[in-house]
Design a protein around this motif. Sequence first.
Motif, short mmCIF file in Angstrom:
data_model
loop_
_atom_site.label_atom_id
_atom_site.label_comp_id
_atom_site.label_asym_id
_atom_site.label_seq_id
_atom_site.Cartn_x
_atom_site.Cartn_y
_atom_site.Cartn_z
N TRP A 5 27.73 42.93 42.46
CA TRP A 5 27.85 44.38 42.62
C TRP A 5 28.53 44.71 43.95
N PHE A 6 28.26 43.91 44.98
CA PHE A 6 28.86 44.16 46.27
C PHE A 6 30.21 43.48 46.41
N CYS A 7 30.37 42.30 45.80
CA CYS A 7 31.61 41.54 45.96
C CYS A 7 32.70 42.01 45.02
N ALA A 8 32.37 42.75 43.98
CA ALA A 8 33.37 43.17 43.00
C ALA A 8 33.25 44.67 42.76
N PRO A 9 33.69 45.50 43.73
CA PRO A 9 33.65 46.94 43.52
C PRO A 9 34.61 47.34 42.41
N TRP A 10 34.52 48.59 42.00
CA TRP A 10 35.28 49.05 40.84
C TRP A 10 36.80 48.90 40.96
N PRO A 11 37.42 48.93 42.15
CA PRO A 11 38.86 48.66 42.20
C PRO A 11 39.24 47.28 41.66
N PHE A 12 38.27 46.36 41.59
CA PHE A 12 38.55 45.03 41.05
C PHE A 12 38.32 44.97 39.54
N ALA A 13 38.01 46.10 38.95
CA ALA A 13 37.76 46.11 37.50
C ALA A 13 39.03 45.73 36.73
N LEU A 14 40.18 46.22 37.16
CA LEU A 14 41.43 45.92 36.45
C LEU A 14 41.77 44.44 36.49
N PRO A 15 41.71 43.78 37.67
CA PRO A 15 41.94 42.32 37.65
C PRO A 15 40.95 41.57 36.78
N ALA A 16 39.67 41.99 36.83
CA ALA A 16 38.66 41.33 35.99
C ALA A 16 39.00 41.53 34.51
N PHE A 17 39.42 42.73 34.15
CA PHE A 17 39.80 43.02 32.76
C PHE A 17 40.95 42.12 32.32
N CYS A 18 41.95 41.93 33.19
CA CYS A 18 43.10 41.08 32.86
C CYS A 18 42.68 39.63 32.68
N ILE A 19 41.75 39.17 33.51
CA ILE A 19 41.26 37.80 33.37
C ILE A 19 40.54 37.61 32.05
N PHE A 20 39.70 38.58 31.70
CA PHE A 20 38.98 38.49 30.43
C PHE A 20 39.94 38.57 29.24
N LEU A 21 41.02 39.33 29.38
CA LEU A 21 42.03 39.37 28.32
C LEU A 21 42.58 37.97 28.04
N LEU A 22 42.92 37.25 29.10
CA LEU A 22 43.47 35.90 28.94
C LEU A 22 42.44 34.95 28.33
N VAL A 23 41.20 35.04 28.81
CA VAL A 23 40.16 34.14 28.32
C VAL A 23 39.87 34.40 26.84
N LEU A 24 39.73 35.66 26.48
CA LEU A 24 39.40 35.98 25.08
C LEU A 24 40.58 35.74 24.15
N TRP A 25 41.79 35.92 24.65
CA TRP A 25 42.95 35.63 23.81
C TRP A 25 43.00 34.13 23.48
N TYR A 26 42.63 33.31 24.46
CA TYR A 26 42.54 31.86 24.21
C TYR A 26 41.50 31.58 23.12
N PHE A 27 40.33 32.20 23.25
CA PHE A 27 39.28 31.98 22.24
C PHE A 27 39.73 32.50 20.87
N ALA A 28 40.48 33.60 20.86
CA ALA A 28 40.96 34.14 19.59
C ALA A 28 41.93 33.18 18.92
N GLN A 29 42.79 32.54 19.72
CA GLN A 29 43.74 31.58 19.16
C GLN A 29 43.04 30.31 18.69
N ARG A 30 41.98 29.92 19.38
CA ARG A 30 41.23 28.73 19.00
C ARG A 30 40.36 28.96 17.77
N LEU A 31 40.02 30.23 17.50
CA LEU A 31 39.08 30.54 16.43
C LEU A 31 39.58 30.07 15.08
N ALA A 32 40.86 30.25 14.80
CA ALA A 32 41.41 29.85 13.51
C ALA A 32 41.21 28.35 13.28
N LEU A 33 41.46 27.56 14.33
CA LEU A 33 41.28 26.11 14.21
C LEU A 33 39.81 25.76 14.03
N ASP A 34 38.93 26.42 14.78
CA ASP A 34 37.50 26.13 14.66
C ASP A 34 36.98 26.46 13.27
#
Length: 218
Positions: A5-34
């Motif tokens: 809560w202290f280390c990641a104030p709301w201005p860091f929400a956009l970078p966090a969102f972009c990181i999660f986009l990349l991570v979940l897109w990877y899982f989405a691509q892997r899902l078909a194979l799984d």
Amino acid sequence: MSVLWFCAPWPFALPAFCIFLLVLWYFAQRLALDIFVVTGIQVQPQAATQALWVMIFSAVMTLCVMSPATTWLQCSALLFCVFIFRLSLSDVLTGFLPRVMTVSCLLAGLCFAAGCAAFVRHLEAAALIASLLWVLRATGRRFASREMLGLGDVWMGSALGGWLGWPALYAVLSGGALFAVWSILAGRTENGGPLGPWLGGGAIGVLLNMLYQPVLMW
């Protein structure tokens, strides 16, 4: 109060969102194979559907990280979101919730409950939800002469109990109610549709409420 809560104030929400986009897109691509490895079902690429679910869950995971919950709860919530993302997207794309995915979600939830010293409560909730959904499934097959509730939905409901405990009842009830409304409005009362995403949506709502208490109250 959470360290994040202290280390990641709301201005860091956009970078966090972009990181999660990349991570979940990877899982989405892997899902078909799984899914193919587990069930032998060939999943046709649906980039638009995958992108929509990736964006929704990236926003949810960003809210989890920015919540005033403890770091342990935040990290657990992120893992829970990944499980729900994979289950929901699998149900949307194939209409199936593979047993290995639902059971692994349940076991992970019970491990989380053990770490929070709430194993018994969460196990009881998982067992009760599974029993209620099993009765509903059996009743539907008896009186409607068709499967109104899949076995994967029963396992997924139980997994929600393993992660959320008794509040999972709210998730199942709200998700089921929204699914019923959608089925009526979309004219899917006869053919049915994927219940998993609606259960997942109810679970995400309960999760965020738990993370943001006492900022948000019932």
